[in-house]
Design an enzyme around this catalytic site. Structure first.
Site, PDB file in Angstrom:
ATOM      1  CE  LYS A  28      -2.511   2.325   3.768  1.00  0.00           C
ATOM      2  NZ  LYS A  28      -1.418   3.160   4.155  1.00  0.00           N
ATOM      3  CG  ASN A  29       2.447   2.757   3.507  1.00  0.00           C
ATOM      4  OD1 ASN A  29       1.254   3.018   3.297  1.00  0.00           O
ATOM      5  ND2 ASN A  29       2.957   2.636   4.721  1.00  0.00           N
ATOM      6  CB  CYS A  62      -4.917   5.960  10.300  1.00  0.00           C
ATOM      7  SG  CYS A  62      -5.509   4.518   9.391  1.00  0.00           S
ATOM      8  NE  ARG A 104      -0.545  10.651   9.865  1.00  0.00           N
ATOM      9  CZ  ARG A 104      -0.838   9.535   9.196  1.00  0.00           C
ATOM     10  NH1 ARG A 104      -2.009   8.953   9.356  1.00  0.00           N
ATOM     11  NH2 ARG A 104       0.039   8.995   8.380  1.00  0.00           N
ATOM     12  CG  ASP A 158       2.585   1.804   9.403  1.00  0.00           C
ATOM     13  OD1 ASP A 158       2.141   2.654  10.193  1.00  0.00           O
ATOM     14  OD2 ASP A 158       2.698   2.026   8.179  1.00  0.00           O
ATOM     15  NE  ARG A 168      -7.331   4.217   4.817  1.00  0.00           N
ATOM     16  CZ  ARG A 168      -6.636   5.191   5.340  1.00  0.00           C
ATOM     17  NH1 ARG A 168      -6.909   5.597   6.561  1.00  0.00           N
ATOM     18  NH2 ARG A 168      -5.674   5.781   4.663  1.00  0.00           N
TER      19      ARG A 168
HETATM   20  C1  UD1 Z   1       3.884   7.092   6.080  1.00  0.00           C
HETATM   21  C2  UD1 Z   1       3.052   5.853   5.919  1.00  0.00           C
HETATM   22  C3  UD1 Z   1       2.449   5.421   7.251  1.00  0.00           C
HETATM   23  C4  UD1 Z   1       3.563   5.267   8.278  1.00  0.00           C
HETATM   24  C5  UD1 Z   1       4.419   6.514   8.352  1.00  0.00           C
HETATM   25  C6  UD1 Z   1       5.631   6.359   9.263  1.00  0.00           C
HETATM   26  C7  UD1 Z   1       2.180   6.052   3.665  1.00  0.00           C
HETATM   27  C8  UD1 Z   1       1.002   6.247   2.782  1.00  0.00           C
HETATM   28  N1  UD1 Z   1       1.971   6.135   4.977  1.00  0.00           N
HETATM   29  O1  UD1 Z   1       3.003   8.124   6.554  1.00  0.00           O
HETATM   30  O2  UD1 Z   1       1.788   4.170   7.051  1.00  0.00           O
HETATM   31  O3  UD1 Z   1       2.977   5.046   9.549  1.00  0.00           O
HETATM   32  O4  UD1 Z   1       4.918   6.849   7.040  1.00  0.00           O
HETATM   33  O5  UD1 Z   1       6.404   5.294   8.843  1.00  0.00           O
HETATM   34  O6  UD1 Z   1       3.279   5.779   3.204  1.00  0.00           O
HETATM   35  N2  UD1 Z   1       5.513  15.053  10.321  1.00  0.00           N
HETATM   36  C9  UD1 Z   1       5.619  16.403  10.609  1.00  0.00           C
HETATM   37  N3  UD1 Z   1       5.485  17.304   9.580  1.00  0.00           N
HETATM   38  C10 UD1 Z   1       5.284  16.904   8.294  1.00  0.00           C
HETATM   39  C11 UD1 Z   1       5.197  15.510   8.006  1.00  0.00           C
HETATM   40  C12 UD1 Z   1       5.314  14.612   9.053  1.00  0.00           C
HETATM   41  O7  UD1 Z   1       5.801  16.797  11.752  1.00  0.00           O
HETATM   42  O8  UD1 Z   1       5.177  17.748   7.408  1.00  0.00           O
HETATM   43  C13 UD1 Z   1       5.585  14.083  11.438  1.00  0.00           C
HETATM   44  C14 UD1 Z   1       4.239  13.343  11.614  1.00  0.00           C
HETATM   45  O9  UD1 Z   1       3.366  14.102  12.403  1.00  0.00           O
HETATM   46  C15 UD1 Z   1       4.649  12.069  12.280  1.00  0.00           C
HETATM   47  C16 UD1 Z   1       6.015  11.798  11.667  1.00  0.00           C
HETATM   48  O10 UD1 Z   1       6.463  13.025  11.104  1.00  0.00           O
HETATM   49  O11 UD1 Z   1       4.800  12.269  13.674  1.00  0.00           O
HETATM   50  C17 UD1 Z   1       5.993  10.713  10.610  1.00  0.00           C
HETATM   51  O12 UD1 Z   1       5.265  11.119   9.516  1.00  0.00           O
HETATM   52  P1  UD1 Z   1       5.641  10.700   8.028  1.00  0.00           P
HETATM   53  O13 UD1 Z   1       6.928   9.958   7.990  1.00  0.00           O
HETATM   54  O14 UD1 Z   1       5.478  11.893   7.176  1.00  0.00           O
HETATM   55  O15 UD1 Z   1       4.481   9.656   7.731  1.00  0.00           O
HETATM   56  P2  UD1 Z   1       3.474   9.654   6.521  1.00  0.00           P
HETATM   57  O16 UD1 Z   1       4.198   9.917   5.260  1.00  0.00           O
HETATM   58  O17 UD1 Z   1       2.276  10.454   6.867  1.00  0.00           O
END
Ligand code: UD1
Length: 421
Positions: free
Chosen positions: A22-23, A116, A121, A304, A400
């Protein structure tokens, strides 16, 4: 709304092939719009997040043919820059359309993404990076409106190795003027899959899998090609937990073993064998506790998989500690596990979970899912419990990410029935 009826106590045994990740597929679908040619994607999982992403692509003007796990995507006539609110709110990953749409159309209108509910986030890293690359971004009510002339390459130093921000920057940079360098890039295997896909499309991306990624902008991308999505490492690990928690044995026959946290399965006493792209696991008679496990960015333990290990360690022979370092609200499964007699305490800041393993978990007909991986964690613990558990997945979180968890686990000797409403 889906209800899962699980009669546990049966060993999860057998061989399984893992669906596409998925990711990986979600950012790759967003990347398709950079290309004027026709793309054939193989091993695309039939999950609701893919259904929703395809709706976005169709609304943008892409032509899509879907035959089970194969997708043919043509974005030559893409003519819209609007991601509709109802679809953006469904999935966090819709945010990566910002980079690719800006690049393709010089404009994006998107709503703050959903996904989720795992706590705050924010998307500041995405926004700051795109502004540095030349985008002009305005927030009007709940809409984000981004425009640019031509994005320009630059050096972006991420203060946190965000998966989504790394992907968004790569997508924005493929057609930008000059070179973009990402410092402190996320190193997840799904970033490597995105790079491999983009390189096949003709983009110049180097360094994925390390913490420095270089993207050299090209003038245009126009290729007909085929690409196969990598297998889902989180699902593979979840099925290893299914066997471990039920004293079973399992052969996963299409996975990159290095992507899995196999050291943690060894810590709990499993026997693990690896051969090429196969992993065999045999569960121990008694699951050993893990003194301390913390989630971290790759190659650390994946957030995850935290909920699945929370279930597993709830039945271990002693005390374990889990610390959740990535998301500040990924603890709600604890309340569900308490309904079935698990002994788990949570620290005041809600980041540390102290688990005293117990053997006498009882069944419950009212387990409630709070997110996709948490839902899977509840399925796994129900496989352990002798008696019937009912899981209410009101928002269909599990679908999902899982094509068909019932098909997969029943093939491995589980007893699960499903009621769709
Ligand atoms: C992706 C994965 C999700 C996984 C996560 C961490 C997908 C579709 N989803 O989510 O399944 O749980 O990586 O491995 O690939 N953050 C900030 N500012 C930002 C972006 C992120 O502070 O602009 C923080 C988030 O709040 C969170 C952390 O960084 O605490 C991790 O987020 P991120 O690595 O961006 O995860 P996703 O890409 O949302």
């Amino acid at each position: 709304m889906t209800k899962y009826f699980i009669k546990g106590g049966k060993k999860i045994c057998g061989e399984i092939k893992i669906q596409g990740a998925k990711n990986s597929v979600l950012p790759i679908l967003a990347a398709c719009i950079l290309n004027y040619g026709e793309i054939t994607l193989k091993n695309c999982p039939e999950i609701s997040d893919v259904d929703n992403t395809l709706k976005i692509l169709e609304l943008l003007g892409c032509k899509i043919i879907r035959e089970k796990n194969i997708l043919i995507i043509n974005s030559r006539n893409l003519d819209s820059s609007n991601i509709p609110e109802n679809l953006a709110c469904e999935m966090r990953s819709s945010i990566v359309f910002m980079g690719s749409l800006l690049s393709r159309n010089k404009k994006v209108i998107i709503t703050k993404p959903g996904g989720c509910k795992l706590g705050d986030r924010p998307i500041d890293l995405h926004i700051d990076a795109l502004i540095k690359m030349g985008a002009n971004i305005k927030f009007i009510e709940n809409k984000i409106i981004c425009v640019c002339d031509k994005l320009k390459g630059c050096v972006i130093n991420l203060k946190f190795a965000s998966v989504g921000a790394t992907q968004n920057i790569i997508l924005a940079a493929c057609l930008a003027n000059g070179m973009t360098k990402i410092i402190n890039a996320a190193r997840e295997p799904e970033i490597i899959d995105l790079q491999n896909f983009l390189v096949k499309m003709g983009a110049k991306v180097y360094g994925a899998g390390t913490n420095e990624i270089y993207i050299f902008g090209v003038k245009n991308l126009s290729k007909n090609f085929e690409y196969k999505i990598m297998p889902d490492r989180i699902i593979a690990s979840s099925y290893l937990v299914a066997s471990a928690i039920t004293k079973g044995d399992i052969l996963i026959n299409n996975i990159t073993p290095a992507h899995l946290p196999l050291n943690y399965f060894l810590k709990i006493g499993c026997m693990v064998k690896i051969h090429k792209n196969k992993v065999f696991l045999q569960a121990p008679e008694n699951i050993k506790p893990i003194d301390y496990l913390e989630t971290d960015v790759y190659p650390g333990f994946p957030t995850d998989l935290q909920s699945q290990f929370l279930s597993l360690l709830s039945v271990a022979n002693g005390k374990s500690i889990i610390k959740e370092k990535i998301f500040n609200e990924r603890y709600k499964n604890i309340f569900e596990l308490k309904k079935i007699n698990a002994d788990i305490k949570i620290s005041e800041d809600k980041k540390k979970f102290i688990i005293n393993g117990v053997k006498n978990l009882k069944s419950s007909n009212n387990l409630i899912t709070h997110d996709l991986r948490g839902g899977v964690g509840l399925v796994l613990v129900s496989l352990f419990i002798k008696g019937e558990c009912v899981i209410n997945d009101e928002k269909d979180f599990i679908k999902r990410g899982h094509e068909n968890i019932v098909r997969d686990l029943n093939k491995l000797s589980a007893d699960i029935k499903i009621l769709d409403k």
